[in-house]
Design a protein around this motif. Sequence first.
Motif, PDB file in Angstrom:
ATOM      1  N   LEU A 148      10.888   1.962   2.860  1.00  0.00           N
ATOM      2  CA  LEU A 148       9.464   1.697   2.765  1.00  0.00           C
ATOM      3  C   LEU A 148       9.243   1.148   1.315  1.00  0.00           C
ATOM      4  N   ILE A 149       9.986   2.090   0.366  1.00  0.00           N
ATOM      5  CA  ILE A 149       9.642   1.592  -1.081  1.00  0.00           C
ATOM      6  C   ILE A 149      10.307   0.373  -1.537  1.00  0.00           C
TER       7      ILE A 149
ATOM      8  N   TYR B  22       5.271  -1.505  10.208  1.00  0.00           N
ATOM      9  CA  TYR B  22       5.218  -0.721   9.024  1.00  0.00           C
ATOM     10  C   TYR B  22       5.939   0.277   8.860  1.00  0.00           C
TER      11      TYR B  22
ATOM     12  N   ALA C 285       8.154  -2.118   0.256  1.00  0.00           N
ATOM     13  CA  ALA C 285       6.952  -2.408  -0.523  1.00  0.00           C
ATOM     14  C   ALA C 285       7.366  -3.404  -1.764  1.00  0.00           C
TER      15      ALA C 285
ATOM     16  N   VAL D 157       1.563   1.223   2.612  1.00  0.00           N
ATOM     17  CA  VAL D 157       2.927   0.981   2.433  1.00  0.00           C
ATOM     18  C   VAL D 157       3.164   0.733   1.054  1.00  0.00           C
ATOM     19  N   MET D 158       2.057  -0.190   0.504  1.00  0.00           N
ATOM     20  CA  MET D 158       2.189  -0.528  -0.965  1.00  0.00           C
ATOM     21  C   MET D 158       2.118   0.532  -1.953  1.00  0.00           C
TER      22      MET D 158
ATOM     23  N   MET E 285       6.118   3.252   9.446  1.00  0.00           N
ATOM     24  CA  MET E 285       5.338   4.524   9.380  1.00  0.00           C
ATOM     25  C   MET E 285       5.298   5.268  10.817  1.00  0.00           C
TER      26      MET E 285
ATOM     27  N   PHE F 259       4.521  -7.632   6.907  1.00  0.00           N
ATOM     28  CA  PHE F 259       4.783  -6.383   8.089  1.00  0.00           C
ATOM     29  C   PHE F 259       4.020  -7.088   9.194  1.00  0.00           C
TER      30      PHE F 259
END
Lengths: 144, 176
Positions: free
Chosen positions: B111-112, B174, B115, A49-50, B176, B169
């Motif tokens: 997600l970006i 996550y 993060a 994710v990072m 994903m 998280f």
Amino acid sequence: MECKEIRNYLVDYIFEEFKKPWMKKVREHLSRCPNCSKESQDIRKTFKVMNRYGEVQVPEVLYHRLRQKVTEFKPHELKIIQVLRRPVPAYVFAAIIVIFCLVFGISRGIRKEEIFYESRTISSYIFADTSISFIPSPTVRTSP
Amino acid sequence: MLDEELYVKCKKGDTKAFRDLYEKYSKSLFNYIYRMTGDYELSEDIFHETFFRMLTKTFVPKAKLSTWLYKIATNLCYKEFNKRKREKNNNMDLVTDNAENFQQALEKKDLIERAKNAVSSLPDIHRAVFTLRFYQNKSYEEISQILSIPEGTVKSRMHYAVQSLRKCFKGGNYGM
């Protein structure tokens, strides 16, 4: 190796920081221990994710602005500040200020004392003997 | 050409050498500052100041030039964080802001953004270590030189940073 020890090394294991024998030891432990294996998977997912937080582009205009800033810079303006920021001149400068303050303070103290004694002398003169006085006696005007 | 040679030329006023150094470090340095601050405009200022200080200060070749550049950038970032903390009186406001941002990002499921907010939710000292290790791919030794802390401290800060990120998280969310 114990789970606690392994968990401390998981990040380095993922980054492949260890030499081969250590990598093997950790891998073997992970294959045996479901808890450590889960933690390792979690860290990998977190890193994935990072990784989405990608790089930003640096606009060309930043270079030109920097060039302009450098061109406009006049080194002599900062020279005194830079010299004072260096440790030795800074200490010397501080010492000079301290000495100046001490000398100035002491001299002022002495002067005050002198004034104090002077005033005492004058007043003692006035009260001790009225004939000797520093205060001018009032002039008596006579009509013509 | 070695960085140190470029630097000497650069100090003598060689524009090409300056351009070469800039090309070499601008992207990684800017991204490091951006990830540290999370603010594009502030990153520009700190980025400028870093290169400006490189030209106006004297480099002592104890470590690599890149280490020195990262050190300047890190110190400027810390200075800015302290300034912000003083302005906001205490760190709690910053943490709350980050936590709020993180919650908002969770809702967006971007997600970006997640993060980004997870990184900015880290304490300054942990964020510096994590960014240098994870994004800039610096070795522990180099990070310890940049931050002027022992290698053991770098490793423990990295460990705590990763654990904090995992907590962001929590529950395997996550996305994903």
